[in-house]
Design a protein around this motif. Structure first.
Motif, mmCIF file in Angstrom:
data_model
loop_
_atom_site.group_PDB
_atom_site.id
_atom_site.type_symbol
_atom_site.label_atom_id
_atom_site.label_comp_id
_atom_site.label_asym_id
_atom_site.label_seq_id
_atom_site.Cartn_x
_atom_site.Cartn_y
_atom_site.Cartn_z
ATOM 1 N N GLU A 188 2.406 -7.114 7.991
ATOM 2 C CA GLU A 188 3.783 -6.567 7.483
ATOM 3 C C GLU A 188 4.540 -7.634 6.894
ATOM 4 O O GLU A 188 4.370 -8.879 6.732
ATOM 5 C CB GLU A 188 4.433 -6.492 8.906
ATOM 6 N N GLU B 154 6.375 -5.717 0.261
ATOM 7 C CA GLU B 154 5.413 -4.910 -0.482
ATOM 8 C C GLU B 154 4.281 -5.747 -1.299
ATOM 9 O O GLU B 154 3.427 -5.853 -1.040
ATOM 10 C CB GLU B 154 5.613 -3.680 -1.142
ATOM 11 N N VAL C 123 2.522 -8.399 0.730
ATOM 12 C CA VAL C 123 1.504 -7.920 1.519
ATOM 13 C C VAL C 123 0.402 -7.694 0.845
ATOM 14 O O VAL C 123 -0.733 -8.190 0.930
ATOM 15 C CB VAL C 123 2.050 -6.552 2.004
ATOM 16 N N MET C 124 0.481 -7.190 -0.416
ATOM 17 C CA MET C 124 -0.529 -6.899 -1.499
ATOM 18 C C MET C 124 -1.319 -8.057 -1.952
ATOM 19 O O MET C 124 -2.519 -8.180 -1.924
ATOM 20 C CB MET C 124 -0.275 -6.040 -2.680
ATOM 21 N N ALA D 86 -3.413 2.153 3.273
ATOM 22 C CA ALA D 86 -2.476 1.850 2.225
ATOM 23 C C ALA D 86 -1.382 3.074 2.090
ATOM 24 O O ALA D 86 -1.635 3.948 3.043
ATOM 25 C CB ALA D 86 -2.909 1.433 0.819
ATOM 26 N N THR D 87 -0.722 3.092 1.092
ATOM 27 C CA THR D 87 0.232 4.389 0.908
ATOM 28 C C THR D 87 -0.037 4.763 -0.368
ATOM 29 O O THR D 87 -0.529 4.018 -1.341
ATOM 30 C CB THR D 87 1.600 3.928 1.045
ATOM 31 N N THR E 46 0.882 1.581 -3.241
ATOM 32 C CA THR E 46 0.085 0.920 -3.229
ATOM 33 C C THR E 46 -1.442 0.808 -3.479
ATOM 34 O O THR E 46 -2.022 -0.107 -3.682
ATOM 35 C CB THR E 46 0.190 -0.098 -1.999
ATOM 36 N N TYR F 137 -5.252 -2.343 -4.330
ATOM 37 C CA TYR F 137 -6.107 -3.052 -3.465
ATOM 38 C C TYR F 137 -7.420 -3.182 -4.116
ATOM 39 O O TYR F 137 -8.026 -2.153 -4.231
ATOM 40 C CB TYR F 137 -6.306 -2.526 -2.039
ATOM 41 N N SER G 274 -5.348 6.107 1.251
ATOM 42 C CA SER G 274 -3.851 5.930 1.501
ATOM 43 C C SER G 274 -3.392 7.187 2.455
ATOM 44 O O SER G 274 -4.059 8.298 2.519
ATOM 45 C CB SER G 274 -3.222 6.829 0.064
ATOM 46 N N ARG H 247 4.943 6.734 1.242
ATOM 47 C CA ARG H 247 5.604 5.981 2.426
ATOM 48 C C ARG H 247 6.880 6.631 3.112
ATOM 49 O O ARG H 247 7.069 6.537 4.151
ATOM 50 C CB ARG H 247 5.897 4.535 1.869
ATOM 51 N N GLU I 60 -1.279 -1.742 6.165
ATOM 52 C CA GLU I 60 0.196 -1.914 5.839
ATOM 53 C C GLU I 60 0.995 -1.537 7.306
ATOM 54 O O GLU I 60 0.434 -0.461 8.082
ATOM 55 C CB GLU I 60 0.722 -1.090 4.676
#
Ligand code: AMP
Ligand code: MG
Length: 336
Positions: free
Chosen positions: A235, A238, A241-242, A263-264, A267, A271, A278, A282, A310
């Motif tokens: 958390e 964004e 986190v990546m 992921a979403t 994003t 990765y 995904s 989001r 995420e």
């Protein structure tokens, strides 16, 4: 709807057999709720601990009075607003409900699903169908017939295929036997939606946090949905986190471990994992909820060993998403 198939499924349940069927939340594993032998069969088929009570599904509100000792006015109001739908209410049980169905408790959990096939099947089965999620105990709840087959093929008498489920997370559970109503499991019907009807509600913190207290819904104490790989929620902002997850991924790549990321759409492309899933946009929390369990199962199928996810916003259905994700991760969270 395949009326003949539904009639046949109803006969199987009436005769003491088991039928897996779709609901708007997830697939259920149904047996006659008033027959203790059917409930025992459900526990055996799932490999579920027998102290973990089953939810009784009904097709019409009028069916409720036979299986509960009393119907509080709050239940009438909640039913008017949210039944049929993804809300389970806990009542004191009537004598006709076997302890085998309630895991030995003197209360019973009841839900009226909105899914047309589910309702037709419940009616055809005599009106009272005990149905936990149609997965082997400890696996993510099945959101399509494919996953029911994966888990229960050969353990049930029939599987009704209704395609992908709409909501993808199990029902909200609210206990109405206490002085003040308490949410035992978060779901699609949110705390705010319940408060619109009830004024104020409590949340059983033992069910939603990493607590040592015993949750009031016995099932919430078990480690659910655990993927075979180790899952960590990350958390934070964004970009951070990546960056953090990608550093971790490169470490595992060198070790030769197969990696995955939840992921979403925003994003996913950024990765560098062996498998990136995904859950959707989001902002679209419904889509996120619908796709979570499938992603966890796919990682298992792909043999992914290390998974990063995420985090998602708490509030609304995000609370239910995070509740399931935290359980899947054994509450392993890294806050950046
Ligand atoms: P599932 O059917 O797989 O969604 O699991 C049913 C959930 O409902 C479990 O977490 C149970 O512990 C909970 N539940 C069912 N009946 C009761 C009850 N009488 N009191 C409290 N929790 C219940
Ligand atoms: Mg379940």
């Amino acid at each position: 709807m395949d009326r003949q198939g539904v009639a046949q499924a109803g006969e199987i349940i009436k005769a003491g057999g088991l039928v897996a069927f779709p609901t708007e939340t997830v697939y259920g594993l149904g047996g006659d709720a008033l027959n203790p032998y059917s409930s025992q069969k459900i526990y055996a088929a799932k490999g579920r601990p027998s102290d973990n009570p089953l939810i009784v599904h009904i097709a019409e509100f009028e069916a409720l009075s036979r299986i509960v000792r009393e119907i509080p006015p709050t239940a009438v109001e909640l039913a008017r607003r949210y039944w049929p739908g993804p809300l389970t209410m806990i009542f004191y049980k009537a004598d006709c409900v076997p302890l085998a169905t309630t895991g030995g408790l003197d209360t019973v959990a009841v839900r009226m699903p909105s899914h047309q096939t589910a309702r037709a099947l419940i009616a055809a089965a005599g009106g009272y169908v005990a149905a936990p999620s149609a997965n082997r105990s400890g696996r993510p709840s099945p959101t399509s017939a494919r996953y029911v087959i994966e888990d229960l093929d050969g353990r049930v008498d029939m599987i009704v295929d209704g395609g992908e489920t709409d909501i993808g997370l199990e029902s909200t559970i609210i206990d109405l036997t206490l002085d003040k109503p308490v949410i035992l499991r978060p779901g699609y019907i949110t705390e705010e939606m319940l408060e619109e009807v009830l004024g104020s509600v409590d949340v059983d913190t033992a069910a939603v946090e990493n607590s040592h207290k015993a949750p009031r819904a016995p099932g919430m104490k078990y480690r659910h949905y655990a993927p075979k790989g180790s899952l960590t929620i990350v958390e934070g902002e964004e970009e951070q986190v990546m960056a953090f997850v990608n550093r971790q991924l490169s470490f595992y790549r060198e070790k030769g471990s197969k990696s995955g990321v939840i992921a979403t759409d925003e994003t996913a492309k950024r990765y560098q994992a062996d498998s990136v899933k995904s859950l959707g946009k989001r902002q679209d929390e419904q889509q996120i909820a619908r796709h979570l369990f499938r992603a966890l199962r796919e990682f298992d199928d792909e043999g992914v060993e290390v998974i990063f996810a995420e985090g998602f916003r708490q509030g609304g259905i995000g609370t239910a998403v995070m509740n399931r994700l935290l359980k899947a991760a054994g509450h392993h969270v890294i806050k950046l």
